[in-house]
Scaffold this active site. Structure first.
Site, PDB file in Angstrom:
ATOM      1  N   ASP A 179       0.914  -1.138   0.000  1.00  0.00           N
ATOM      2  CA  ASP A 179       0.000   0.000   0.000  1.00  0.00           C
ATOM      3  C   ASP A 179       0.951   1.184   0.000  1.00  0.00           C
ATOM      4  OD1 ASP A 179      -1.362   2.320   1.036  1.00  0.00           O
ATOM      5  OD2 ASP A 179      -3.029   0.990   1.531  1.00  0.00           O
ATOM      6  N   HIS A 180       1.034   1.900  -1.111  1.00  0.00           N
ATOM      7  CA  HIS A 180       2.142   2.858  -1.228  1.00  0.00           C
ATOM      8  C   HIS A 180       2.052   3.980  -0.184  1.00  0.00           C
ATOM      9  CE1 HIS A 180      -0.610   5.358  -3.637  1.00  0.00           C
ATOM     10  NE2 HIS A 180       0.226   6.352  -3.459  1.00  0.00           N
ATOM     11  N   HIS A 242      -5.865   2.881   1.602  1.00  0.00           N
ATOM     12  CA  HIS A 242      -4.981   3.962   2.065  1.00  0.00           C
ATOM     13  C   HIS A 242      -5.513   4.668   3.310  1.00  0.00           C
ATOM     14  CE1 HIS A 242      -3.091   3.245  -1.674  1.00  0.00           C
ATOM     15  NE2 HIS A 242      -3.819   4.035  -2.421  1.00  0.00           N
TER      16      HIS A 242
HETATM   17  C1  BG6 Z   1      -3.877   5.233  -5.874  1.00  0.00           C
HETATM   18  C2  BG6 Z   1      -5.266   5.388  -6.398  1.00  0.00           C
HETATM   19  O1  BG6 Z   1      -3.778   4.072  -5.095  1.00  0.00           O
HETATM   20  O2  BG6 Z   1      -3.529   6.366  -5.084  1.00  0.00           O
HETATM   21  C3  BG6 Z   1      -5.376   6.643  -7.225  1.00  0.00           C
HETATM   22  O3  BG6 Z   1      -5.604   4.262  -7.197  1.00  0.00           O
HETATM   23  C4  BG6 Z   1      -4.900   7.839  -6.415  1.00  0.00           C
HETATM   24  O4  BG6 Z   1      -6.713   6.858  -7.656  1.00  0.00           O
HETATM   25  C5  BG6 Z   1      -3.535   7.580  -5.799  1.00  0.00           C
HETATM   26  O5  BG6 Z   1      -4.835   8.960  -7.293  1.00  0.00           O
HETATM   27  C6  BG6 Z   1      -3.167   8.697  -4.848  1.00  0.00           C
HETATM   28  O6  BG6 Z   1      -1.855   8.528  -4.426  1.00  0.00           O
HETATM   29  P1  BG6 Z   1      -0.977   9.767  -3.955  1.00  0.00           P
HETATM   30  O7  BG6 Z   1       0.322   9.152  -3.532  1.00  0.00           O
HETATM   31  O8  BG6 Z   1      -0.842  10.673  -5.132  1.00  0.00           O
HETATM   32  O9  BG6 Z   1      -1.723  10.434  -2.837  1.00  0.00           O
END
Ligand code: BG6
Length: 488
Positions: A179-180, A242
């Site tokens: 989960d990044h 997230h």
């Molecule tokens: C992704 C979603 O996991 O996270 C996207 O699929 C979203 O829809 C993105 O835009 C947001 O990531 P960050 O790091 O830009 O907040």
């Protein structure tokens, strides 16, 4: 030197070129990859080693966040890469791949490790895992690991189905679910801040905290992902994963600086288990659902969701979710956690605000001008921590004035999420990866919401692009006497 092969499915895809190659390059130039390392890229395209290396090199030029230095180091890095044509449904391709990996391993010394990175659509996860098993590719002399990315299922049943497919080929401790958001530097700092600072630990309870607000606003719309997003919506795309991860990372209490990955994951699991369940008939009282209409973002007109390419004009998909959650445990009973996330909002902002109780207020007169203490974690795009306190000018008795103590970490030191996460996966550190219990429990909590949405029991509020979302999201807090901070 134990050899490690990084086996990358989906090597010509978007994620690989935007994130994985730049991250591997960064780790390489900082000496953080195993000494004996090779990458085998897999895909259906008829590339060979040479054309693949050119593709990787181009990706670095396009997406590495710093300048790429031409020269021997870059050439040595590219020399780690090879390409193998592979169709996921062809068993013999996996057998050939295994023979190739084995040939390289034999030239090295020591027990051989294999990391399988599935940068492919989740529909293929199960098939790839079973092909790895059947071809013998999963039989290793060292360790083997599997790295996958969300979505992990689209509801509780499909998440369980995926888990059972993966578990035929990999044990839970071999699976690294990315989960990044868990790789974001501020999310990782949050952990350390709580572990190492008694001043924060002491305050982390309902005794001092009035509410917690977790926001992930985006300015982008559905982009070119209509097919996926229109079925997922903000609830599956951001909230189930997230946002609930941010809630867990914020609310766990880890006071031991030697806490292991197991300790942290167990505490996260305990938080999910303590989440007050939401019955389907109550969903509309706790969850606000929205969809953007035409508007403008930073002065630029943008279409409404249902006019986006690939989205049906009568789509009732959500592009915004706000929610109120309660954690029913010793620390947090009585503290509402408000979460909101959406597309096409006023600005890109991921932040957590801790609003403290106002001890002055109970005794204060109507003209009390103090503001609540706030502790703010800015997670992205800029990082920072701010503490809002009250003070008075000693020379002029009278009104309180808020002062802010700000800390902005050095950007140059911060790693990108994928750099940290790939490094951790190679080193077997699962602290910032998602355990299957977290996947299961978060889907359990979200499942009644999906069902209520499906049955049309929750209103879908329109909100203009460029706003802060529907008014109903403000009412969610107003009914408890709070408001979202920083919505100016
Ligand atoms: C992704 C979603 O996991 O996270 C996207 O699929 C979203 O829809 C993105 O835009 C947001 O990531 P960050 O790091 O830009 O907040």
């Amino acid at each position: 030197m134990n050899p490690t092969t990084f086996v990358l499915f989906g090597a010509t895809g978007d994620l690989a070129k935007r994130k994985i190659y730049p991250a591997l390059y960064h780790l390489y130039i900082h000496g953080k990859l195993p000494a004996s390392f090779s990458v085998i890229g897999l895909g259906r395209k008829e590339l060979n080693d040479e054309t693949f290396r050119a593709h990787v090199q181009q990706s670095l030029h396009d997406f590495y966040r710093l300048e790429v230095q031409e020269g021997d180091t870059l050439q040595a890095f590219l020399g780690l890469f090879g390409f193998h044509v592979l169709h996921i449904d062809r068993g013999e391709h996996f057998v050939q791949l295994k023979e190739r990996v084995e040939r390289w391993e034999k030239e090295q010394e020591g027990a051989a490790n294999r990391l399988f990175y599935l940068s492919v659509a989740p529909d293929f996860f199960g098939t790839v895992a079973s092909q790895i098993e059947q071809s013998g590719l999963g039989s290793v002399t060292g360790w083997k690991r599997l790295v996958i990315e969300k979505p992990f299922g689209h509801d509780l049943a499909s998440a369980r189905e995926l888990d059972s497919q993966l578990s035929q080929a990999f044990t839970e401790d071999e699976i690294y679910r990315i989960d990044h958001y868990l790789g974001k530097p501020m999310v990782q700092r949050l952990e350390a801040l709580k572990q190492a600072n008694p001043v924060i630990q002491a305050l982390w309870t309902s005794r001092y905290i009035a509410n917690v607000q977790i926001t992930a606003d985006e300015t982008v719309g559905v982009e070119d992902r209509a097919g996926y997003y229109d079925k997922a919506g903000a609830i599956r795309d951001m909230f189930q994963n997230h946002m609930l991860q941010l809630l867990m990372m914020l609310s766990i209490h880890v006071s031991n600086s030697n806490a292991t990955a197991e300790d942290i994951r167990l505490k996260k699991k305990n938080v999910l288990e303590a989440l007050e369940p939401l019955a389907r008939q109550d969903v509309h009282t706790r969850i606000v659902r929205g969809q953007y209409t035409a508007g403008s973002i930073q002065g630029k007109p943008v279409p409404g969701y249902t006019s986006e390419p690939g989205i049906s004009p009568d789509s009732t998909n959500d592009t915004f979710i706000a929610a109120k959650l309660n954690i029913d445990n010793y620390y947090w009973r009585g503290v509402p956690f408000y979460i909101r996330t959406g597309k096409r909002l006023k600005s890109k902002n991921t932040r957590i605000v801790i609003e403290f109780k106002e001890p002055l207020r109970s005794s204060a007169s109507a003209e009390d001008s103090s503001v609540p203490n706030l502790l703010v974690f800015e997670i992205g795009p800029n990082e920072g921590i701010t503490l809002q306190l009250n003070t008075k000018d000693p020379h002029h008795k009278g009104e309180f004035k808020p002062v802010h103590i700000d800390m902005f970490p050095d950007r140059a030191e911060a790693q990108e999420a994928y750099e940290t996460l790939i490094h951790d996966a190679l080193n077997g550190d699962s602290t910032f990866f998602v355990h299957s219990d977290e996947v299961d429990l978060s889907w359990q909590w979200v499942q009644p919401i999906l069902e209520a949405f499906e049955a049309g029991e929750v209103p879908l509020y329109p909100y203009p692009a460029g706003s802060h979302g529907p008014e109903a999201a403000n009412e969610l807090l107003a009914q408890d006497g709070f408001h979202w901070w920083f919505d100016e």
